[in-house]
Enzyme design. Structure first.
Site, PDB file in Angstrom:
ATOM      1  N   LYS A  73       0.922  -1.243   0.244  1.00 34.80           N
ATOM      2  CA  LYS A  73      -0.096  -0.225  -0.028  1.00 34.80           C
ATOM      3  C   LYS A  73       0.868   1.214   0.274  1.00 34.80           C
ATOM      4  O   LYS A  73       0.384   2.352  -0.418  1.00 34.80           O
ATOM      5  CB  LYS A  73      -0.884   0.090   1.199  1.00 34.80           C
ATOM      6  CG  LYS A  73      -2.110  -1.204   1.272  1.00 34.80           C
ATOM      7  CD  LYS A  73      -2.872  -0.612   2.424  1.00 34.80           C
ATOM      8  CE  LYS A  73      -3.848  -1.927   2.641  1.00 34.80           C
ATOM      9  NZ  LYS A  73      -4.822  -1.489   3.655  1.00 34.80           N
ATOM     10  N   ASN A  94      -4.804   2.029  -2.034  1.00 32.75           N
ATOM     11  CA  ASN A  94      -5.359   0.831  -1.926  1.00 32.75           C
ATOM     12  C   ASN A  94      -6.165   0.514  -3.116  1.00 32.75           C
ATOM     13  O   ASN A  94      -6.661  -0.690  -3.283  1.00 32.75           O
ATOM     14  CB  ASN A  94      -5.746   0.348  -0.466  1.00 32.75           C
ATOM     15  CG  ASN A  94      -7.466   0.778  -0.310  1.00 32.75           C
ATOM     16  OD1 ASN A  94      -7.633   1.958  -1.080  1.00 32.75           O
ATOM     17  ND2 ASN A  94      -8.053   0.350   0.588  1.00 32.75           N
ATOM     18  N   GLY A 134      -4.951   4.018  17.954  1.00 32.62           N
ATOM     19  CA  GLY A 134      -4.335   3.593  17.102  1.00 32.62           C
ATOM     20  C   GLY A 134      -3.716   4.803  16.001  1.00 32.62           C
ATOM     21  O   GLY A 134      -4.326   5.716  16.022  1.00 32.62           O
ATOM     22  N   ALA A 135      -2.539   4.445  15.522  1.00 34.67           N
ATOM     23  CA  ALA A 135      -1.878   5.388  14.461  1.00 34.67           C
ATOM     24  C   ALA A 135      -1.329   4.694  13.284  1.00 34.67           C
ATOM     25  O   ALA A 135      -0.243   5.171  12.737  1.00 34.67           O
ATOM     26  CB  ALA A 135      -1.037   6.538  15.076  1.00 34.67           C
ATOM     27  N   ALA A 138      -4.630   1.547   9.195  1.00 36.37           N
ATOM     28  CA  ALA A 138      -5.801   1.863   9.152  1.00 36.37           C
ATOM     29  C   ALA A 138      -6.182   3.104   9.864  1.00 36.37           C
ATOM     30  O   ALA A 138      -7.213   3.885   9.366  1.00 36.37           O
ATOM     31  CB  ALA A 138      -6.386   0.651   9.617  1.00 36.37           C
ATOM     32  N   ASN A 158      -2.128   6.395  20.614  1.00 37.43           N
ATOM     33  CA  ASN A 158      -1.671   5.344  20.221  1.00 37.43           C
ATOM     34  C   ASN A 158      -0.384   4.860  21.136  1.00 37.43           C
ATOM     35  O   ASN A 158       0.231   5.569  21.956  1.00 37.43           O
ATOM     36  CB  ASN A 158      -0.817   5.632  18.994  1.00 37.43           C
ATOM     37  CG  ASN A 158      -0.354   4.358  17.899  1.00 37.43           C
ATOM     38  OD1 ASN A 158      -0.968   3.328  18.197  1.00 37.43           O
ATOM     39  ND2 ASN A 158       0.773   4.422  17.732  1.00 37.43           N
ATOM     40  N   ARG A 159       0.073   3.564  21.260  1.00 34.62           N
ATOM     41  CA  ARG A 159       0.996   2.987  21.814  1.00 34.62           C
ATOM     42  C   ARG A 159       2.207   3.758  21.796  1.00 34.62           C
ATOM     43  O   ARG A 159       3.138   4.371  22.821  1.00 34.62           O
ATOM     44  CB  ARG A 159       1.225   1.515  21.746  1.00 34.62           C
ATOM     45  CG  ARG A 159       2.516   1.002  22.567  1.00 34.62           C
ATOM     46  CD  ARG A 159       2.701  -0.429  22.212  1.00 34.62           C
ATOM     47  NE  ARG A 159       2.760  -1.052  20.935  1.00 34.62           N
ATOM     48  CZ  ARG A 159       2.960  -1.841  20.495  1.00 34.62           C
ATOM     49  NH1 ARG A 159       3.055  -3.061  21.115  1.00 34.62           N
ATOM     50  NH2 ARG A 159       3.028  -2.160  18.958  1.00 34.62           N
ATOM     51  N   THR A 160       2.648   3.855  20.389  1.00 40.98           N
ATOM     52  CA  THR A 160       4.040   4.720  20.048  1.00 40.98           C
ATOM     53  C   THR A 160       3.649   6.184  19.785  1.00 40.98           C
ATOM     54  O   THR A 160       3.074   6.572  18.753  1.00 40.98           O
ATOM     55  CB  THR A 160       4.589   4.043  18.760  1.00 40.98           C
ATOM     56  OG1 THR A 160       4.726   2.440  18.913  1.00 40.98           O
ATOM     57  CG2 THR A 160       5.944   4.507  18.508  1.00 40.98           C
TER      58      THR A 160
HETATM   59  P1  NDP Z   1      -0.539  -1.556  11.659  1.00 39.93           P
HETATM   60  O1  NDP Z   1       0.144  -2.562  11.763  1.00 39.93           O
HETATM   61  O2  NDP Z   1      -0.434  -0.637  10.444  1.00 39.93           O
HETATM   62  O3  NDP Z   1      -1.353  -0.849  12.716  1.00 39.93           O
HETATM   63  C1  NDP Z   1      -1.489  -1.611  14.003  1.00 39.93           C
HETATM   64  C2  NDP Z   1      -1.756  -0.722  15.203  1.00 39.93           C
HETATM   65  O4  NDP Z   1      -2.075  -1.423  16.203  1.00 39.93           O
HETATM   66  C3  NDP Z   1      -0.777   0.463  15.479  1.00 39.93           C
HETATM   67  O5  NDP Z   1      -1.339   1.674  15.913  1.00 39.93           O
HETATM   68  C4  NDP Z   1      -0.171  -0.356  16.762  1.00 39.93           C
HETATM   69  O6  NDP Z   1       0.471   0.756  17.814  1.00 39.93           O
HETATM   70  C5  NDP Z   1      -1.349  -0.854  17.385  1.00 39.93           C
HETATM   71  N1  NDP Z   1      -0.963  -2.050  18.165  1.00 39.93           N
HETATM   72  C6  NDP Z   1      -0.451  -3.230  17.792  1.00 39.93           C
HETATM   73  N2  NDP Z   1      -0.181  -4.122  18.775  1.00 39.93           N
HETATM   74  C7  NDP Z   1      -0.532  -3.307  20.023  1.00 39.93           C
HETATM   75  C8  NDP Z   1      -0.366  -3.582  21.326  1.00 39.93           C
HETATM   76  N3  NDP Z   1       0.247  -4.866  21.754  1.00 39.93           N
HETATM   77  N4  NDP Z   1      -0.549  -2.430  22.190  1.00 39.93           N
HETATM   78  C9  NDP Z   1      -1.101  -1.473  21.868  1.00 39.93           C
HETATM   79  N5  NDP Z   1      -1.197  -0.958  20.523  1.00 39.93           N
HETATM   80  C10 NDP Z   1      -0.881  -2.062  19.681  1.00 39.93           C
HETATM   81  O7  NDP Z   1      -2.083  -2.317  10.897  1.00 39.93           O
HETATM   82  P2  NDP Z   1      -3.296  -1.798  10.206  1.00 39.93           P
HETATM   83  O8  NDP Z   1      -3.555  -0.349  10.685  1.00 39.93           O
HETATM   84  O9  NDP Z   1      -3.118  -1.879   8.811  1.00 39.93           O
HETATM   85  O10 NDP Z   1      -4.478  -2.666  10.490  1.00 39.93           O
HETATM   86  C11 NDP Z   1      -5.075  -2.633  12.012  1.00 39.93           C
HETATM   87  C12 NDP Z   1      -6.071  -3.727  12.004  1.00 39.93           C
HETATM   88  O11 NDP Z   1      -7.330  -3.148  11.195  1.00 39.93           O
HETATM   89  C13 NDP Z   1      -5.826  -5.092  11.379  1.00 39.93           C
HETATM   90  O12 NDP Z   1      -5.757  -6.100  12.221  1.00 39.93           O
HETATM   91  C14 NDP Z   1      -6.935  -5.252  10.652  1.00 39.93           C
HETATM   92  O13 NDP Z   1      -7.781  -6.372  11.305  1.00 39.93           O
HETATM   93  C15 NDP Z   1      -8.120  -4.188  10.587  1.00 39.93           C
HETATM   94  N6  NDP Z   1      -8.523  -3.640   9.497  1.00 39.93           N
HETATM   95  C16 NDP Z   1      -9.800  -3.724   9.275  1.00 39.93           C
HETATM   96  C17 NDP Z   1     -10.476  -3.272   8.031  1.00 39.93           C
HETATM   97  C18 NDP Z   1     -11.807  -3.301   7.697  1.00 39.93           C
HETATM   98  O14 NDP Z   1     -12.337  -3.132   6.557  1.00 39.93           O
HETATM   99  N7  NDP Z   1     -12.651  -3.734   9.027  1.00 39.93           N
HETATM  100  C19 NDP Z   1      -9.665  -2.722   6.822  1.00 39.93           C
HETATM  101  C20 NDP Z   1      -8.257  -2.706   7.244  1.00 39.93           C
HETATM  102  C21 NDP Z   1      -7.404  -3.109   8.510  1.00 39.93           C
HETATM  103  P3  NDP Z   1       2.042   0.914  17.583  1.00 39.93           P
HETATM  104  O15 NDP Z   1       2.034   2.080  16.447  1.00 39.93           O
HETATM  105  O16 NDP Z   1       2.537   1.405  18.746  1.00 39.93           O
HETATM  106  O17 NDP Z   1       2.727  -0.393  16.865  1.00 39.93           O
END
Ligand code: NDP
Length: 265
Positions: A73, A94, A134-135, A138, A158-160
């Site tokens: 993407k 996308n 989240g950041a 998505a 967001n965590r980070t």
């Molecule tokens: P990314 O990997 O880009 O982002 C993941 C996010 O989750 C970040 O903000 C990350 O924080 C946070 N995160 C992950 N693990 C932890 C943790 N243990 N504690 C705290 N925060 C955490 O993924 P995407 O944004 O691409 O996708 C996220 C989810 O969205 C996917 O799992 C997918 O299932 C869902 N999705 C659903 C869609 C739909 O149509 N319904 C479409 C697209 C995605 P950090 O930045 O700190 O790592």
């Protein structure tokens, strides 16, 4: 399976891995229902070969467009000839439409799908205070779509922290009239609470926010599709909140993709 004719148009989806991606089934069914003489094919391509594949796709005159998913993407942005202002600010595309002259036009529809899903469920984000957990990819797309929808406040948690700050900066540059704050795990004071992290996908994941702060006047929206009722949604319901599941984001997005890539009879 669509009958292939001399005029059958082709769409594709680019991913690695690709076997688990369900978009081809969904968009092929949609085309069949609408009588489109077209087919969408999964293209399994690794990051190293993306440029070569895209250059070939530009040359294919019966290719109308393609969907782009993990992990391409971000890399696809620079391979498009034209990208919407919003997709450029998000840094991801996308969905790509191939114009008749071969030009590739990219758009990011994740966030628009989320907002359309909310609206379909009678939840209007305009003028509302939104808490966004989240950041990541998505969350970025959703944040820009919510800003576009005219929310009155967007709080990013967001965590980070550096990723929240970076997102806030880009939102400020592109939507200066929308107030954006950096939040903690406490979602109180917001009308709509959104989980845009990946937390909730796996059993035993921690909750993405402090659910003890939720109040019955709040709506809690998910983007996680499986399980259908996440631990966050269950906790929010227990506290009397309205909940909105993750599935409509995808369903609405498929419609938007079909429209953008001109999947018409
Ligand atoms: P990314 O990997 O880009 O982002 C993941 C996010 O989750 C970040 O903000 C990350 O924080 C946070 N995160 C992950 N693990 C932890 C943790 N243990 N504690 C705290 N925060 C955490 O993924 P995407 O944004 O691409 O996708 C996220 C989810 O969205 C996917 O799992 C997918 O299932 C869902 N999705 C659903 C869609 C739909 O149509 N319904 C479409 C697209 C995605 P950090 O930045 O700190 O790592």
């Amino acid at each position: 399976m669509t009958e292939i004719t001399g005029r059958t148009a082709i769409w594709g989806i680019l991913a690695d891995p690709i076997h688990h991606v369900k978009t081809p089934q969904a968009l092929n069914s949609l085309m069949q229902e609408r009588g489109v003489d077209g087919v969408l094919i999964p293209f399994h391509v690794g990051a190293d070969d993306l440029t070569a594949l895209v250059s070939g796709l530009k040359a294919m005159r019966n290719l109308k467009g393609f969907v782009v998913t993990v992990p391409h993407k971000t890399a696809i942005v620079d391979l498009c000839d034209d990208v919407s202002k919003q997709a450029r600010a998000i840094g991801a595309v996308n969905t790509v439409r191939r114009e008749a002259d071969g030009r590739l036009v990219g758009e990011m529809l994740d966030g628009a799908g989320f907002v359309a899903g909310l609206r379909e469920n009678g939840i209007e984000p305009r003028g509302r205070r939104i808490y966004l957990a989240g950041a990541g990819g998505a969350a970025n797309a959703i944040a820009f779509a919510l800003a576009e929808a005219g929310v009155s406040l967007l709080t990013i948690a967001n965590r980070t922290l550096s990723k929240s700050e970076d997102l806030r900066q880009r939102l400020a540059e592109n939507h200066p009239s929308v107030p954006v704050e950096i939040g903690t795990g406490d979602p109180s004071g917001h009308e709509i609470v959104v989980n845009a992290t990946s937390l909730g996908l796996k059993e035993g994941d921690p909750l993405p926010l402090d659910v003890t702060r939720l109040t019955p006047d709040q709506t809690v929206a998910e983007i996680i599709m499986q399980p259908e009722v996440t631990a966050l949604m269950a906790a929010a319901r227990e506290r009397g909140c309205r909940t909105h599941p993750g599935r409509p984001m995808l369903a609405c997005q498929l419609e938007l993709m079909a429209e953008f890539m001109e999947m018409r009879p």
